[in-house]
Design an enzyme around this catalytic site. Structure first.
Site, PDB file in Angstrom:
ATOM      1  N   GLU A   1     -30.087  23.632-114.102  1.00  0.00           N
ATOM      2  CA  GLU A   1     -30.911  22.734-113.145  1.00  0.00           C
ATOM      3  C   GLU A   1     -31.150  23.818-111.873  1.00  0.00           C
ATOM      4  OE1 GLU A   1     -29.038  18.727-112.734  1.00  0.00           O
ATOM      5  OE2 GLU A   1     -27.173  19.556-113.506  1.00  0.00           O
TER       6      GLU A   1
ATOM      7  N   GLU B   1     -20.173  28.345-104.128  1.00  0.00           N
ATOM      8  CA  GLU B   1     -20.024  27.236-103.643  1.00  0.00           C
ATOM      9  C   GLU B   1     -21.493  26.466-103.363  1.00  0.00           C
ATOM     10  OE1 GLU B   1     -17.978  25.149 -99.869  1.00  0.00           O
ATOM     11  OE2 GLU B   1     -18.984  27.135 -99.412  1.00  0.00           O
TER      12      GLU B   1
HETATM   13  C1  LIG Z   1     -16.552  25.997-103.814  1.00  0.00           C
HETATM   14  C2  LIG Z   1     -16.136  24.966-104.789  1.00  0.00           C
HETATM   15  C3  LIG Z   1     -16.167  25.447-106.339  1.00  0.00           C
HETATM   16  C4  LIG Z   1     -14.485  24.452-104.507  1.00  0.00           C
HETATM   17  O1  LIG Z   1     -14.250  23.627-105.438  1.00  0.00           O
HETATM   18  P1  LIG Z   1     -12.596  23.658-105.713  1.00  0.00           P
HETATM   19  O2  LIG Z   1     -12.235  25.001-106.324  1.00  0.00           O
HETATM   20  O3  LIG Z   1     -12.360  22.526-106.384  1.00  0.00           O
HETATM   21  O4  LIG Z   1     -11.926  23.395-104.425  1.00  0.00           O
HETATM   22  P2  LIG Z   1     -11.379  22.239-103.628  1.00  0.00           P
HETATM   23  O5  LIG Z   1     -12.801  21.295-103.075  1.00  0.00           O
HETATM   24  O6  LIG Z   1     -10.351  21.676-104.492  1.00  0.00           O
HETATM   25  O7  LIG Z   1     -10.656  22.776-102.376  1.00  0.00           O
HETATM   26  C5  LIG Z   1      -9.476  23.711-102.502  1.00  0.00           C
HETATM   27  C6  LIG Z   1      -9.114  23.641-100.989  1.00  0.00           C
HETATM   28  O8  LIG Z   1     -10.113  24.525-100.123  1.00  0.00           O
HETATM   29  C7  LIG Z   1     -10.676  23.881 -99.120  1.00  0.00           C
HETATM   30  N1  LIG Z   1     -11.890  24.354 -99.165  1.00  0.00           N
HETATM   31  C8  LIG Z   1     -12.971  23.960-100.029  1.00  0.00           C
HETATM   32  N2  LIG Z   1     -14.205  24.587 -99.539  1.00  0.00           N
HETATM   33  C9  LIG Z   1     -14.061  25.064 -98.411  1.00  0.00           C
HETATM   34  C10 LIG Z   1     -14.892  25.455 -97.495  1.00  0.00           C
HETATM   35  N3  LIG Z   1     -16.105  25.685 -97.680  1.00  0.00           N
HETATM   36  N4  LIG Z   1     -14.223  25.976 -96.302  1.00  0.00           N
HETATM   37  C11 LIG Z   1     -12.916  25.783 -96.102  1.00  0.00           C
HETATM   38  N5  LIG Z   1     -12.096  25.301 -97.007  1.00  0.00           N
HETATM   39  C12 LIG Z   1     -12.523  24.875 -98.130  1.00  0.00           C
HETATM   40  C13 LIG Z   1     -10.267  22.445 -99.501  1.00  0.00           C
HETATM   41  O9  LIG Z   1     -10.281  21.663 -98.451  1.00  0.00           O
HETATM   42  C14 LIG Z   1      -9.004  22.455-100.214  1.00  0.00           C
HETATM   43  O10 LIG Z   1      -8.075  22.546 -99.182  1.00  0.00           O
HETATM   44  P3  LIG Z   1      -6.636  22.110 -99.471  1.00  0.00           P
HETATM   45  O11 LIG Z   1      -5.864  23.164-100.472  1.00  0.00           O
HETATM   46  O12 LIG Z   1      -6.039  22.189 -97.914  1.00  0.00           O
HETATM   47  O13 LIG Z   1      -6.411  20.680 -99.773  1.00  0.00           O
HETATM   48  C15 LIG Z   1     -17.022  23.439-104.737  1.00  0.00           C
HETATM   49  O14 LIG Z   1     -16.745  23.058-103.383  1.00  0.00           O
HETATM   50  C16 LIG Z   1     -18.400  23.378-105.114  1.00  0.00           C
HETATM   51  O15 LIG Z   1     -19.298  24.083-104.375  1.00  0.00           O
HETATM   52  N6  LIG Z   1     -18.588  23.392-106.414  1.00  0.00           N
HETATM   53  C17 LIG Z   1     -20.154  23.493-106.760  1.00  0.00           C
HETATM   54  C18 LIG Z   1     -20.462  21.965-107.442  1.00  0.00           C
HETATM   55  C19 LIG Z   1     -21.784  21.793-107.811  1.00  0.00           C
HETATM   56  O16 LIG Z   1     -22.673  22.218-106.990  1.00  0.00           O
HETATM   57  N7  LIG Z   1     -22.267  21.751-109.126  1.00  0.00           N
HETATM   58  C20 LIG Z   1     -23.374  21.737-109.523  1.00  0.00           C
HETATM   59  C21 LIG Z   1     -23.942  20.168-109.508  1.00  0.00           C
HETATM   60  S1  LIG Z   1     -25.690  20.022-109.831  1.00  0.00           S
END
Ligand SMILES: CC(C)(COP(=O)(O)OP(=O)(O)OC[C@H]1O[C@@H](n2cnc3c(N)ncnc32)[C@H](O)[C@@H]1OP(=O)(O)O)[C@@H](O)C(=O)NCCC(=O)NCCS
Length: 342
Positions: A219, A277
């Protein structure tokens, strides 16, 4: 052993210059027999040549190919003998720098038909051999001839639809590889390598000499030269940096089972199982705080030092704004990996 062979049906402008060529059955490393028939019928002397052929020659070619059991190519030659458009037989002895438009089209077909992978073929100088054209519902039109063609169509009660103005046509007008889904076909150029099991959604884009190994959800944009590993997904609107204009000279690639988040971007190659991210663009020079399995800072490094390393998660700390890279590895393992070549 010869490099490539193709019987193509093309378009020429009013000056008789080739604009584009469609090869239904392009072949890489063709049988010697096939080349031998071309030698006898077309007077091919070896080297890299694109030979414009007449219907009688195509009939003889069809006979010769049938005699050596090349039934598909024989049928194609026989059908091409009735073509209303000019026909070319392109014979490439070696994968040398192309010297004609039909040669370039044959190479682009080889990649899109998955007979050659991105970076495997010599594509230097192709821009000079690909004319910028109007791609219309009636085929390719030389831009100098477009106003007359538009007028002619209107007078005859039709509309000539110009779908794009570009050097490359969309891949699917030439090759539709097996096992793919492409929501908006205009966004995949001829010369793209779309692996089996790939879905390209509307926001996805694949340039020439670039593509996907296999199952992927695309995408985002795959720039020229970039290859995406099996099982990796590119989120909506994300970007992979190319090397064509100001993107530096690192060839970007994405390993297996990676996720590049929506609106994110990468200017470094990623190893297997990495995540970026949503919204974070990592350029080669981005300073990154490398965190170990316990979220402890190991070292601040440039993103290029993390190129092709596996199992990394890149994110921008939402409280400090710093770009962080989290790993499942211990500080000792990370140190060893980073300084292995010091
Ligand atoms: C970066 C990413 C992969 C992290 O996802 P994850 O591994 O599931 O992590 P979570 O969201 O469960 O967060 C885990 C911890 O890190 C923290 N955290 C996540 N992103 C953070 C950030 N940018 N800064 C600070 N803390 C962050 C969360 O608050 C959580 O804290 P906790 O342990 O105290 O609860 C996700 O946010 C992301 O950007 N995914 C991409 C999705 C996407 O765009 N898909 C395509 C669709 S078209």
């Amino acid at each position: 052993m010869s490099f490539a062979f193709g019987i193509g049906i093309g378009t020429q402008n009013n000056k008789g210059e080739w604009l584009e060529v469609f090869y239904q059955l392009p072949v890489i490393t063709p049988d010697n027999g096939l080349i031998e028939v071309a030698r006898n019928v077309l007077g091919y002397q070896g080297g890299n040549q694109a030979i414009a052929v007449k219907p009688e020659q195509l009939k003889s070619l069809a006979d010769g190919l049938r005699q050596i059991g090349q039934m598909e190519q024989s049928t194609l030659a026989a059908k091409a003998a009735d073509s209303k458009r000019p026909v070319v037989v392109t014979l490439l002895d070696t994968d040398d720098t192309a010297s004609s438009t039909p040669e370039v089209y044959l190479k682009l077909h080889l990649i899109s038909s998955r007979q050659a992978r991105p970076h495997e073929l010599k594509l230097d100088g192709i821009f000079g051999l690909l004319p910028n054209l109007a791609w219309t519902n009636e085929g390719a039109v030389d831009l100098n001839e477009l106003p007359d063609r538009q007028l002619k169509a209107r007078i005859e009660g039709r509309t000539l639809e110009v779908k794009s103005v570009d050097k490359f046509p969309q891949m699917t007008d030439y090759v539709v590889p097996k096992g793919v889904r492409i929501a908006d076909t205009a966004r995949v150029r001829l010369g793209a390598y779309v692996g089996e099991g790939t879905t390209v959604m509307h926001e996805g884009f694949i340039n020439f000499n670039a593509g996907t190994e296999g199952k992927s959800m695309i995408e985002g944009r795959i720039s020229a030269g970039v290859m995406i590993g099996e099982g990796s997904d590119l989120g909506g609107g994300c970007s992979t940096m190319g090397t064509l204009s100001g993107g530096g000279n690192i060839i970007i690639s994405v390993g297996e089972n990676c996720l590049i988040g929506a609106n994110a971007g990468i200017g470094i190659p990623l190893g297997d199982r990495c995540k970026v991210e949503a919204g974070l663009y990592i350029t080669a020079g981005t300073k990154v705080a490398l965190l170990d399995e316990n979220n402890e800072l190991v070292e601040v490094v440039k993103a290029r030092d993390l190129a092709s390393k596996t199992d990394l998660l890149f994110r921008r700390n939402s409280q400090t704004g710093a770009v962080e890279c989290k790993s499942h590895k211990t500080a000792i393992e990370l140190n060893e990996e980073l300084h292995a070549n010091n």
